[in-house]
Design an enzyme around this catalytic site. Structure first.
Site, PDB file in Angstrom:
ATOM      1  N   LYS A 260      11.131 -22.807  12.139  1.00  0.00           N
ATOM      2  CA  LYS A 260      11.549 -24.203  12.081  1.00  0.00           C
ATOM      3  C   LYS A 260      11.247 -24.877  13.415  1.00  0.00           C
ATOM      4  O   LYS A 260      11.302 -24.233  14.461  1.00  0.00           O
ATOM      5  CB  LYS A 260      13.066 -24.282  11.830  1.00  0.00           C
ATOM      6  CG  LYS A 260      13.511 -23.911  10.433  1.00  0.00           C
ATOM      7  CD  LYS A 260      15.017 -24.069  10.287  1.00  0.00           C
ATOM      8  CE  LYS A 260      15.515 -23.593   8.931  1.00  0.00           C
ATOM      9  NZ  LYS A 260      15.032 -24.408   7.804  1.00  0.00           N
ATOM     10  N   ARG A 335      17.037 -18.102  -1.321  1.00  0.00           N
ATOM     11  CA  ARG A 335      16.858 -17.699  -2.722  1.00  0.00           C
ATOM     12  C   ARG A 335      16.595 -16.204  -2.856  1.00  0.00           C
ATOM     13  O   ARG A 335      16.921 -15.596  -3.863  1.00  0.00           O
ATOM     14  CB  ARG A 335      15.732 -18.537  -3.349  1.00  0.00           C
ATOM     15  CG  ARG A 335      14.399 -18.354  -2.690  1.00  0.00           C
ATOM     16  CD  ARG A 335      13.422 -19.478  -3.022  1.00  0.00           C
ATOM     17  NE  ARG A 335      13.731 -20.711  -2.308  1.00  0.00           N
ATOM     18  CZ  ARG A 335      13.100 -21.870  -2.494  1.00  0.00           C
ATOM     19  NH1 ARG A 335      12.125 -21.955  -3.396  1.00  0.00           N
ATOM     20  NH2 ARG A 335      13.429 -22.939  -1.802  1.00  0.00           N
TER      21      ARG A 335
HETATM   22  N1  BES Z   1      18.775 -23.235   5.140  1.00  0.00           N
HETATM   23  C1  BES Z   1      17.662 -24.023   4.758  1.00  0.00           C
HETATM   24  C2  BES Z   1      18.046 -25.302   4.018  1.00  0.00           C
HETATM   25  C3  BES Z   1      18.825 -26.320   4.755  1.00  0.00           C
HETATM   26  C4  BES Z   1      18.211 -27.459   5.271  1.00  0.00           C
HETATM   27  C5  BES Z   1      20.201 -26.204   4.891  1.00  0.00           C
HETATM   28  C6  BES Z   1      18.951 -28.425   5.924  1.00  0.00           C
HETATM   29  C7  BES Z   1      20.939 -27.179   5.552  1.00  0.00           C
HETATM   30  C8  BES Z   1      20.308 -28.289   6.068  1.00  0.00           C
HETATM   31  C9  BES Z   1      16.760 -23.210   3.837  1.00  0.00           C
HETATM   32  O1  BES Z   1      16.732 -21.845   4.043  1.00  0.00           O
HETATM   33  C10 BES Z   1      15.380 -23.712   4.014  1.00  0.00           C
HETATM   34  O2  BES Z   1      14.838 -23.507   5.076  1.00  0.00           O
HETATM   35  N2  BES Z   1      14.813 -24.329   2.993  1.00  0.00           N
HETATM   36  C11 BES Z   1      13.479 -24.834   3.034  1.00  0.00           C
HETATM   37  C12 BES Z   1      12.762 -24.329   1.799  1.00  0.00           C
HETATM   38  C13 BES Z   1      11.285 -24.639   1.803  1.00  0.00           C
HETATM   39  C14 BES Z   1      10.585 -23.791   2.834  1.00  0.00           C
HETATM   40  C15 BES Z   1      10.743 -24.355   0.430  1.00  0.00           C
HETATM   41  C16 BES Z   1      13.541 -26.357   3.030  1.00  0.00           C
HETATM   42  O3  BES Z   1      14.337 -26.920   2.282  1.00  0.00           O
HETATM   43  O4  BES Z   1      12.820 -26.955   3.817  1.00  0.00           O
HETATM   44 MN    MN Z   2      15.275 -21.324   5.521  1.00  0.00          MN
END
Ligand code: BES
Ligand code: MN
Ligand code: ZN
Length: 483
Positions: A260, A335
């Site tokens: 990230k 997931r």
């Molecule tokens: N933990 C994150 C999602 C999240 C985002 C939680 C903002 C709280 C606040 C999750 O694991 C994630 O990184 N999701 C990605 C998925 C994508 C790579 C398909 C996302 O939503 O960007």
């Molecule tokens: Mn994630």
């Protein structure tokens, strides 16, 4: 420090602030000593959230608390009014408020809502502060007539249990990642289980490997901290059905090698275990609340880190239910760990399952910070979740589990891949999870948006919200078997 609660007939002398509910129309309680025109001249119209502190040199401060139109007052409105009272009371430690003028809200719901509002508005995370003073409120006296006192007592006790549970979930989510690893989370679960009459089993990495839980083991591959899965069981005598709860317990989500960016969203990823926190806090409250339904909770705990041993794009994992998953983005880790929890849950053939997780940024874009997304395979079960969300003011909004998008998860080398396309991210994540629920009625709560607040708002306080805890408690304690 927990708040001492009492149900009393009249305002105790020890009170240093007295909350006086004032509607936006109709008579103003005489105890305030001001009429409507005088209140209005001071900018107070009785609107929800408004307060006016009338300090006194001799007695307690009288705090007018707006509740809007009396005919429209609900338990949710009372919870927020109580939160406003708690904030307006400032440093005063002994609050009293009347439950006489609460319109059509019954004494039990009113007392529960008021206790929740005061306790949750005053919540402070003091775990790492040298000054552990925390919330200023020490006692809360609820003033109510004899006839409704028994109901108020029950409601106050229930509110104490739900607010304590939600505060626990907030504490866990507010805790920095080094202080809440998967191992520490499991230790806390064992402690809570012992204190609240739950069965508890903790599974380590070798056991998870032996069980075929390729999802959680895979996500943990880049980490120096081992994973933990915790199974908590609450088993009342002659249970009304059996519900499985699965919580995402990513103690820190760096994204893995799909790292990230260093922004505010990344900085909140210590809270990526908020789903598991809600499940743990819920289970911990069930005995006190005499829940009649059997509940099993799975906490799926690991961090998600980049390193030489981390998952790579193109890697294929074999999950607990035998399905294979091609990794296309290591940041879509939630997931993967939930899939193993749902598979294990489904094996026990419960009446229904719910998972709760901070799963997708897409749900934040779609619904913001005041409602979570809910999707699932059984409409009456989803309706029960939605109803619990309404009653607790932890709202959900249903999104479609649109089969049309399943092909976005197709993989050339495995049964599916772990991401869809750039669009409908909350739906494709849910379609992925649905592959692991077998035929058990299932609802999925995506609380990525509701896990934290940037500022105080009603019963919500800045920081982790504890979202889902009171919703899940309401859901499992009011479960009606699906037909
Ligand atoms: N933990 C994150 C999602 C999240 C985002 C939680 C903002 C709280 C606040 C999750 O694991 C994630 O990184 N999701 C990605 C998925 C994508 C790579 C398909 C996302 O939503 O960007
Ligand atoms: Mn994630
Ligand atoms: Zn995550």
């Amino acid at each position: 420090m927990p708040i001492t609660l009492e149900i009393v007939r009249s305002i105790p002398r020890s009170a240093d602030a007295v909350g006086v509910p004032v509607a936006s129309e109709g008579p103003v309680p005489r105890s305030l000593g001001l009429n409507r025109a005088a209140l209005a001249a001071n900018g107070f119209e009785g609107k929800p959230g408004q307060t006016l502190v009338l300090a006194s040199a001799t007695g307690p401060a009288q705090i007018a608390v707006g509740i809007g139109k009396m005919g429209e007052l609900t338990a949710n409105g009372l919870r927020n009014a109580a939160a406003s009272l708690a904030r307006a009371a400032g440093k005063r430690a002994h609050l009293a408020t009347s439950l006489a003028d609460v319109g059509g809200v019954d004494a039990k719901s009113a007392a529960q809502a008021v206790v929740e509002g005061v306790a949750l508005a005053n919540y402070r995370y003091v775990g790492l502060k040298n000054d552990k003073t925390g919330s200023p409120v020490q006692t809360l006296s609820l003033v109510i007539g004899q006839a409704r006192a028994a109901g108020a007592q029950q409601g106050a006790e229930r509110g104490e249990a739900t607010a304590t549970a939600a505060s626990l979930a907030r504490d866990l989510a507010n805790t920095p990642p080094a202080y809440l690893t998967a191992r520490i989370m499991a230790d806390k679960a064992v402690e809570i289980a012992a204190a609240s009459g739950l069965g508890v089993e903790v599974f380590n990495k070798d056991q998870l490997k032996a069980m075929g839980c390729g999802g959680i083991v895979g996500v943990n591959a880049g980490s120096t901290e081992p994973p933990r899965m915790v199974r908590l069981t609450y088993t009342p005598k002659n249970p009304t059905g059996h519900i499985v709860l699965v919580g995402k317990g990513v103690t820190y989500d760096s994204g893995g090698i799909s790292l990230k960016p260093s922004d505010a969203s990344h900085a909140s990823m210590k809270m990526d275990m908020s789903g598991a926190a809600a499940v743990l806090a819920t289970l911990g409250a069930l005995k006190v609340l005499k829940c009649k339904t059997a509940v099993t909770g799975y906490l799926m705990c690991t961090d998600n880190m980049p390193s030489g041993s981390a998952l790579k794009l193109g890697d294929v994992l074999t999950m607990r239910n035998g399905k294979t998953v091609e990794i296309q983005n290591t940041d879509a880790e939630g997931r993967l760990i939930l899939a193993d929890g749902l598979s294990l849950g489904a094996e026990s053939k419960p009446d229904a399952m719910v998972d709760i997780c901070t799963l997708t940024g897409a749900v934040v874009s779609a619904l913001g910070d005041r409602m979570a997304g809910v999707l699932g395979t059984n409409q009456s079960w989803i309706d029960q979740v939605t109803a619990s969300g309404k009653r607790t003011d932890e709202p959900t909004w249903q999104l479609p589990l649109a089969k049309e998008y399943r092909k976005l998860l197709d993989s050339h080398v495995a049964d599916m891949r772990n991401i869809g396309g750039p669009a409908a991210g909350t739906i494709t994540a849910s379609l992925f999870l649905s592959e692991f629920t077998n035929d058990v009625p299932w609802a999925h709560i995506d609380m990525a948006g509701t896990m934290k607040m940037d500022s105080d708002d009603g019963w919500l306080a800045k920081g982790a919200t504890g979202y889902g805890t009171r919703l899940l408690i309401d859901l499992v304690t009011s479960f009606t078997p699906l037909t």
